[in-house]
Motif scaffolding. Structure first.
Motif, PDB file in Angstrom:
ATOM      1  N   PHE A 100       1.914   0.345  13.137  1.00  0.00           N
ATOM      2  CA  PHE A 100       3.026   0.382  12.193  1.00  0.00           C
ATOM      3  C   PHE A 100       4.068  -0.670  12.543  1.00  0.00           C
ATOM      4  O   PHE A 100       4.147  -1.148  13.680  1.00  0.00           O
ATOM      5  CB  PHE A 100       3.659   1.771  12.136  1.00  0.00           C
ATOM      6  CG  PHE A 100       3.936   2.383  13.489  1.00  0.00           C
ATOM      7  CD1 PHE A 100       5.110   2.119  14.168  1.00  0.00           C
ATOM      8  CD2 PHE A 100       3.006   3.227  14.076  1.00  0.00           C
ATOM      9  CE1 PHE A 100       5.363   2.675  15.408  1.00  0.00           C
ATOM     10  CE2 PHE A 100       3.238   3.790  15.324  1.00  0.00           C
ATOM     11  CZ  PHE A 100       4.420   3.514  15.993  1.00  0.00           C
ATOM     12  N   SER A 101       4.845  -1.033  11.531  1.00  0.00           N
ATOM     13  CA  SER A 101       5.866  -2.061  11.719  1.00  0.00           C
ATOM     14  C   SER A 101       7.031  -1.512  12.530  1.00  0.00           C
ATOM     15  O   SER A 101       7.188  -0.293  12.684  1.00  0.00           O
ATOM     16  CB  SER A 101       6.364  -2.556  10.356  1.00  0.00           C
ATOM     17  OG  SER A 101       6.931  -1.485   9.616  1.00  0.00           O
ATOM     18  N   SER A 102       7.873  -2.414  13.031  1.00  0.00           N
ATOM     19  CA  SER A 102       8.982  -1.996  13.887  1.00  0.00           C
ATOM     20  C   SER A 102       9.986  -1.111  13.164  1.00  0.00           C
ATOM     21  O   SER A 102      10.650  -0.277  13.785  1.00  0.00           O
ATOM     22  CB  SER A 102       9.699  -3.236  14.444  1.00  0.00           C
ATOM     23  OG  SER A 102      10.158  -4.067  13.381  1.00  0.00           O
ATOM     24  N   ASP A 103      10.095  -1.276  11.843  1.00  0.00           N
ATOM     25  CA  ASP A 103      11.026  -0.421  11.101  1.00  0.00           C
ATOM     26  C   ASP A 103      10.324   0.770  10.446  1.00  0.00           C
ATOM     27  O   ASP A 103      10.922   1.491   9.652  1.00  0.00           O
ATOM     28  CB  ASP A 103      11.772  -1.232  10.031  1.00  0.00           C
ATOM     29  CG  ASP A 103      10.827  -1.840   8.993  1.00  0.00           C
ATOM     30  OD1 ASP A 103       9.589  -1.676   9.139  1.00  0.00           O
ATOM     31  OD2 ASP A 103      11.318  -2.475   8.054  1.00  0.00           O
ATOM     32  N   TYR A 104       9.044   0.978  10.771  1.00  0.00           N
ATOM     33  CA  TYR A 104       8.242   2.110  10.296  1.00  0.00           C
ATOM     34  C   TYR A 104       8.052   2.127   8.782  1.00  0.00           C
ATOM     35  O   TYR A 104       7.707   3.165   8.207  1.00  0.00           O
ATOM     36  CB  TYR A 104       8.863   3.446  10.742  1.00  0.00           C
ATOM     37  CG  TYR A 104       9.138   3.516  12.222  1.00  0.00           C
ATOM     38  CD1 TYR A 104       8.095   3.605  13.139  1.00  0.00           C
ATOM     39  CD2 TYR A 104      10.439   3.466  12.716  1.00  0.00           C
ATOM     40  CE1 TYR A 104       8.338   3.646  14.489  1.00  0.00           C
ATOM     41  CE2 TYR A 104      10.697   3.505  14.072  1.00  0.00           C
ATOM     42  CZ  TYR A 104       9.641   3.594  14.957  1.00  0.00           C
ATOM     43  OH  TYR A 104       9.884   3.624  16.310  1.00  0.00           O
ATOM     44  N   SER A 105       8.260   0.997   8.119  1.00  0.00           N
ATOM     45  CA  SER A 105       8.141   0.966   6.663  1.00  0.00           C
ATOM     46  C   SER A 105       6.695   0.746   6.208  1.00  0.00           C
ATOM     47  O   SER A 105       6.372   0.963   5.039  1.00  0.00           O
ATOM     48  CB  SER A 105       9.020  -0.145   6.081  1.00  0.00           C
ATOM     49  OG  SER A 105       8.610  -1.415   6.565  1.00  0.00           O
ATOM     50  N   SER A 106       5.816   0.303   7.106  1.00  0.00           N
ATOM     51  CA  SER A 106       4.418   0.078   6.749  1.00  0.00           C
ATOM     52  C   SER A 106       3.522   0.491   7.904  1.00  0.00           C
ATOM     53  O   SER A 106       3.922   0.477   9.069  1.00  0.00           O
ATOM     54  CB  SER A 106       4.180  -1.396   6.395  1.00  0.00           C
ATOM     55  OG  SER A 106       4.393  -2.217   7.532  1.00  0.00           O
ATOM     56  N   THR A 108      -0.893   0.395   8.978  1.00  0.00           N
ATOM     57  CA  THR A 108      -2.248  -0.027   8.621  1.00  0.00           C
ATOM     58  C   THR A 108      -3.231   0.485   9.663  1.00  0.00           C
ATOM     59  O   THR A 108      -3.009   0.336  10.860  1.00  0.00           O
ATOM     60  CB  THR A 108      -2.346  -1.564   8.543  1.00  0.00           C
ATOM     61  OG1 THR A 108      -1.399  -2.051   7.595  1.00  0.00           O
ATOM     62  CG2 THR A 108      -3.741  -1.990   8.119  1.00  0.00           C
ATOM     63  N   LYS A 241      -4.386   0.390   4.342  1.00  0.00           N
ATOM     64  CA  LYS A 241      -2.933   0.568   4.272  1.00  0.00           C
ATOM     65  C   LYS A 241      -2.579   2.020   4.027  1.00  0.00           C
ATOM     66  O   LYS A 241      -3.027   2.613   3.048  1.00  0.00           O
ATOM     67  CB  LYS A 241      -2.339  -0.303   3.173  1.00  0.00           C
ATOM     68  CG  LYS A 241      -2.047  -1.719   3.609  1.00  0.00           C
ATOM     69  CD  LYS A 241      -1.262  -2.456   2.533  1.00  0.00           C
ATOM     70  CE  LYS A 241      -0.712  -3.769   3.073  1.00  0.00           C
ATOM     71  NZ  LYS A 241       0.382  -3.534   4.018  1.00  0.00           N
ATOM     72  N   GLY A 244       3.511   0.971   2.768  1.00  0.00           N
ATOM     73  CA  GLY A 244       4.073  -0.368   2.770  1.00  0.00           C
ATOM     74  C   GLY A 244       3.223  -1.391   2.050  1.00  0.00           C
ATOM     75  O   GLY A 244       2.138  -1.117   1.592  1.00  0.00           O
TER      76      GLY A 244
END
Length: 244
Positions: A100-106, A108, A241, A244
């Motif tokens: 997951f991305s650092s801001d938890y928005s996406s 995979t 996905k 995100g």
């Protein structure tokens, strides 16, 4: 000894607090992931999301979850035709290596496998249920699909011969996956009304296919098998996905 006992008690308490904090955190994350998945896939109801493995917080710190299970009760999949969909029941997928991305928005998943069921009444929509001329004055249509045993589908065909009462014959068919399409193919063909018609004319009724597009996260059809309540499909994917 007294100091050692105190140290052990403190360790147990801290461990218990960590477990509680870990379970609270995983519950919150599951709820958030479910809401994001609902939004991104345009689902009518909130899916079930279960994050496996313990502890959860150390997985978060690493930026990757080992195993996430997603359950969608009813998913309306595209058939490639405008304003037409097919309902997939009980879609369950296991996602492995979910980064997951650092801001938890996406998020995979590196890979995913899963199962689902398409009820026979849903698959019947793809069959030629309207009366079709198959030659020599005969008309026919598919009136039902059911479990034929041994992984086969029983296709019920209503035949309307000229100057005779309609009759229903059954055909055992195999089901397979080709790309994004479920295909039903009769193993052998019956005589319709006691008359042997051209094979291609009969197969224009008994054989049919159903495209299934836009499954969640881009997962794809892998295998399919006839079962008592419908066809059971296996899905598979990579770089799937979740949000995100």
């Amino acid at each position: 000894m007294r100091a050692l006992r105190i140290l052990v008690i403190v360790a147990v308490i801290l461990g218990g607090l960590f477990v509680i904090a870990d379970r609270v955190a995983v519950g919150f994350a599951e709820d958030e992931a479910a809401e994001q998945l609902k939004t991104s896939e345009g689902l009518a109801s909130t899916p079930d999301v279960s994050i496996k493995g313990f502890p959860f917080l150390t997985q978060v710190a690493s930026g990757e979850l080992d195993d996430v299970e997603v359950g969608i009760e009813n998913y309306e999949a595209s058939t490639g035709k405008a304003d037409e969909s097919i309902r997939i029941a009980d879609l369950t997928a296991n996602m492995r290596g979910v980064a997951f991305s650092s801001d938890y928005s996406s998020a995979t998943a590196a890979s995913a496998t899963g199962t689902a069921t398409i009820a026979y009444d849903e698959l019947l929509k793809a069959a030629k249920s309207e009366q079709t001329d198959v030659g020599l004055g005969f008309t026919a249509r598919v009136v039902g699909l059911s479990d034929g045993g041994k992984g086969k589908i029983k296709v019920a065909v209503e035949v309307d011969p000229p100057a005779l009462d309609p009759q229903t014959v059954s055909v055992l068919s195999s089901v397979s996956v080709k790309g994004d399409t479920v295909e039903v193919h009769a193993d052998s063909l019956p005589s319709l009304g006691g008359v042997d018609l051209a094979e291609n004319a009969v197969r224009s009724i008994t054989d049919f296919q159903q495209a299934i597009d836009d499954l969640p996260g881009g997962i794809k059809l892998d295998k399919v098998e006839a079962a008592p309540d419908g066809v059971e499909i296996t899905v598979r994917g990579s770089n799937v996905k979740l949000a995100g």
